[in-house]
Scaffold this motif. Structure first.
Motif, PDB file in Angstrom:
ATOM      1  N   ILE A  52       0.385  -1.375   0.081  1.00  0.00           N
ATOM      2  CA  ILE A  52       0.156  -0.220   0.065  1.00  0.00           C
ATOM      3  C   ILE A  52       0.779   0.785   0.176  1.00  0.00           C
ATOM      4  O   ILE A  52       0.162   2.216  -0.569  1.00  0.00           O
ATOM      5  N   GLU A  53       1.753   1.272   1.001  1.00  0.00           N
ATOM      6  CA  GLU A  53       3.029   2.010   0.770  1.00  0.00           C
ATOM      7  C   GLU A  53       3.937   2.514  -0.405  1.00  0.00           C
ATOM      8  O   GLU A  53       3.379   3.308  -1.065  1.00  0.00           O
ATOM      9  N   LEU A  54       3.736   1.347  -1.021  1.00  0.00           N
ATOM     10  CA  LEU A  54       4.398   1.289  -2.181  1.00  0.00           C
ATOM     11  C   LEU A  54       3.980   2.154  -3.376  1.00  0.00           C
ATOM     12  O   LEU A  54       4.551   3.059  -4.204  1.00  0.00           O
ATOM     13  N   PHE A  55       2.587   2.425  -3.298  1.00  0.00           N
ATOM     14  CA  PHE A  55       1.910   2.447  -4.562  1.00  0.00           C
ATOM     15  C   PHE A  55       0.867   4.109  -4.180  1.00  0.00           C
ATOM     16  O   PHE A  55       1.071   4.760  -5.030  1.00  0.00           O
ATOM     17  N   LYS A  56       1.298   4.314  -3.013  1.00  0.00           N
ATOM     18  CA  LYS A  56       0.429   5.569  -2.715  1.00  0.00           C
ATOM     19  C   LYS A  56       1.531   6.445  -2.696  1.00  0.00           C
ATOM     20  O   LYS A  56       1.803   7.279  -3.450  1.00  0.00           O
ATOM     21  N   SER A  58       4.419   5.895  -5.557  1.00  0.00           N
ATOM     22  CA  SER A  58       4.568   5.987  -7.088  1.00  0.00           C
ATOM     23  C   SER A  58       3.431   7.032  -7.162  1.00  0.00           C
ATOM     24  O   SER A  58       3.821   7.951  -8.103  1.00  0.00           O
ATOM     25  N   GLN A  59       1.491   6.490  -7.100  1.00  0.00           N
ATOM     26  CA  GLN A  59       1.004   7.432  -7.827  1.00  0.00           C
ATOM     27  C   GLN A  59       1.286   8.927  -6.813  1.00  0.00           C
ATOM     28  O   GLN A  59       0.958  10.599  -7.353  1.00  0.00           O
ATOM     29  N   GLU A  60       2.220   9.513  -5.825  1.00  0.00           N
ATOM     30  CA  GLU A  60       2.271  10.849  -5.460  1.00  0.00           C
ATOM     31  C   GLU A  60       3.417  11.140  -6.324  1.00  0.00           C
ATOM     32  O   GLU A  60       3.274  12.295  -6.728  1.00  0.00           O
ATOM     33  N   LEU A 173       2.561  19.918  -2.397  1.00  0.00           N
ATOM     34  CA  LEU A 173       3.166  18.573  -1.847  1.00  0.00           C
ATOM     35  C   LEU A 173       2.749  19.032  -0.340  1.00  0.00           C
ATOM     36  O   LEU A 173       2.826  17.697   0.736  1.00  0.00           O
ATOM     37  N   ALA A 174       2.419  19.818   0.300  1.00  0.00           N
ATOM     38  CA  ALA A 174       1.956  20.180   1.654  1.00  0.00           C
ATOM     39  C   ALA A 174       0.781  19.382   1.665  1.00  0.00           C
ATOM     40  O   ALA A 174       0.310  18.255   2.626  1.00  0.00           O
ATOM     41  N   GLN A 179      -3.021  14.303   2.919  1.00  0.00           N
ATOM     42  CA  GLN A 179      -3.323  13.242   2.709  1.00  0.00           C
ATOM     43  C   GLN A 179      -2.548  12.034   2.971  1.00  0.00           C
ATOM     44  O   GLN A 179      -3.388  11.042   4.095  1.00  0.00           O
ATOM     45  N   ASN A 180      -1.746  11.740   2.950  1.00  0.00           N
ATOM     46  CA  ASN A 180      -1.042  10.355   3.798  1.00  0.00           C
ATOM     47  C   ASN A 180      -1.267   9.990   4.603  1.00  0.00           C
ATOM     48  O   ASN A 180      -1.104   9.328   4.634  1.00  0.00           O
ATOM     49  N   ALA A 181      -0.606  11.470   5.734  1.00  0.00           N
ATOM     50  CA  ALA A 181      -0.663  11.165   7.317  1.00  0.00           C
ATOM     51  C   ALA A 181      -2.216  10.536   7.180  1.00  0.00           C
ATOM     52  O   ALA A 181      -2.010   9.433   7.937  1.00  0.00           O
TER      53      ALA A 181
END
Length: 434
Positions: A52-56, A58-60, A173-174, A179-181
């Protein structure tokens, strides 16, 4: 003592299982299997989180690249427009036929002074002693100042654009970091859902990965139970009729007796297993609640006052125990099949036939019955089967007659299946009637 890894909280369940294994309150091989299964589950959850982390990530990266490309295109367009405006200003007015005249050694056309390009020399004719000479000279000071003003203005606009682009990137970026957090917190909450959330919502659908992977849903169990009658039952019936020369009524009685015995066996075994787990649960509670300290030389030190767990805490741990048992529901199936085959050969065959050895054609039928009935007994609430006895009137809403028409049951060929004892009908049964 509890084994912990730096930076990670201690896994109390692993420590408890290791202590149970060391004290030999259960069989060591059972505790070892439980530990291995638990480690596999944890590794699977860790792998899912990393994916899940790798997918997020690459999407970012893709979103940021697309954003920067779009902004870069807008900056290039703005630069081109500014340069085109300067080029228009520098060009002479087309269609003008007025001849330029010389005023103080400078060319003028319709009151406008043409601005030369940077670094070029303009020729002019100067009369000296009646002779014409061509001299090269530098652009006028006024033209140089205008050009410098335009260049300064262009560089200032470019700096403002780059500053605005940097500000937009920082904001984006912020936003992505926030959103990632938030997604990380949501995933952790979902993966760490434990008995606390289950206790507050007993009737909600559980989203545990183990339950979805290992325990079929009630609707799926109904379909699988129906397939047993359509496939394994008919295969065993054909073999008993062809190779063992049994009559139709004897075959249906035998296969129905095996199915009913499998249902009773699964319900009783499930209850006995949970009683044993409850006893072990009491020991686990004692280990968790009552502190002890074992010295290397002297005896174990225990406190005089006794720690007590409240009712809510006990219910939480009991709920967790049930979920853990459901997660390992597939593990005991081979042992259950082995025990049930012994029961069939010893009791069921002698009751309905003169056979002493279980026919090979009935073994797939027996294996599937044990597996599906065991899953039914693990569910809460348990799926229920109804087996009418001979001499009763057949309930036409629940059963279909086998072959002949009639109202009185001779024996049940296949049971009616309900989602629980007082629930709705899931699958109609079949009765031999007269």
């Amino acid at each position: 003592m509890a084994t912990t890894t730096p930076g990670k909280p201690p896994d109390q369940l692993v420590d408890i299982l290791k202590q149970i294994q060391a004290r030999k309150t259960v069989k060591p091989e059972d505790a070892t299997k439980a530990l291995q299964q638990y480690y596999k589950v944890q590794a699977h959850i860790k792998t899912l989180k990393s994916e899940i982390e790798l997918f997020k990530t690459s999407q970012e990266k893709q979103d940021v690249q697309a954003k920067s490309q779009a902004q870069g295109n807008s900056v290039v367009t703005r630069k081109n427009s500014i340069r085109s405006q300067g080029a228009v200003t520098k060009q002479a007015i087309p269609g003008s036929k007025t001849t330029p005249r010389t005023i103080n050694s400078s060319s003028q056309m319709n009151g406008t002074v043409p601005i030369p390009s940077r670094g070029t020399k303009l020729p002019c004719r100067v009369s000296m002693n009646g002779q014409s000479k061509t001299q090269d000279r530098q652009p006028s000071n006024k033209a140089t100042k205008d050009e410098k003003f335009k260049e300064d203005k262009f560089s200032k606009d470019e700096k403002q654009l780059s500053a605005g682009e940097t500000t937009d990137k920082d904001k984006e970026l912020a936003r992505l970091r926030l959103q990632n957090a938030q997604m990380k917190v949501t995933l952790e909450n979902k993966s760490n859902k434990g008995p606390n959330s289950v206790l507050g919502s007993e009737n909600t659908t559980k989203s545990t990965i183990l339950e979805q992977r290992d325990i079929p849903a009630p609707g799926k169990l109904v379909e699988e139970f129906k397939k047993i009658y359509e496939i394994e039952y008919k295969t065993a019936y054909h073999d008993l009729e062809k190779h063992y020369k049994l009559k139709e009524e004897n075959i249906t009685e035998l296969l129905a007796g095996i199915a009913k015995e499998a249902y009773t066996f699964s319900i009783n075994t499930s209850k006995q297993q949970f009683d044993d787990v409850t006893k072990a649960h009491a020991h686990v509670i004692d280990v968790l609640v009552q502190p002890k300290y074992a010295l290397q030389v002297k005896d174990t030190i225990t406190p005089k006052s006794k720690s007590i767990i409240d009712k809510d805490g006990y219910q939480i741990t009991r709920r967790f125990l049930k979920d853990y048992r459901r997660a390992m529901a597939k593990v005991p199936i081979p042992g259950l099949i082995e025990i049930f085959e012994t029961l069939v050969q010893r009791d069921v065959l002698s009751r309905f036939t003169a056979l002493r050895i279980t026919p090979k054609a009935t073994k797939p039928y027996i294996h599937r019955l044990v597996e599906i009935n065991w899953f039914m007994s693990i569910h809460e609430p348990q799926l229920a089967q109804v087996w009418p006895r001979g001499g009763q009137l057949m309930n036409r809403d629940w059963f279909t007659p086998y072959g002949k028409k009639g109202a009185t049951v001779i024996h049940t060929v296949w049971p009616a299946l309900f989602y629980h004892k007082e629930g709705t009908l899931a699958e109609r049964g079949i009765c031999l009637v007269k």
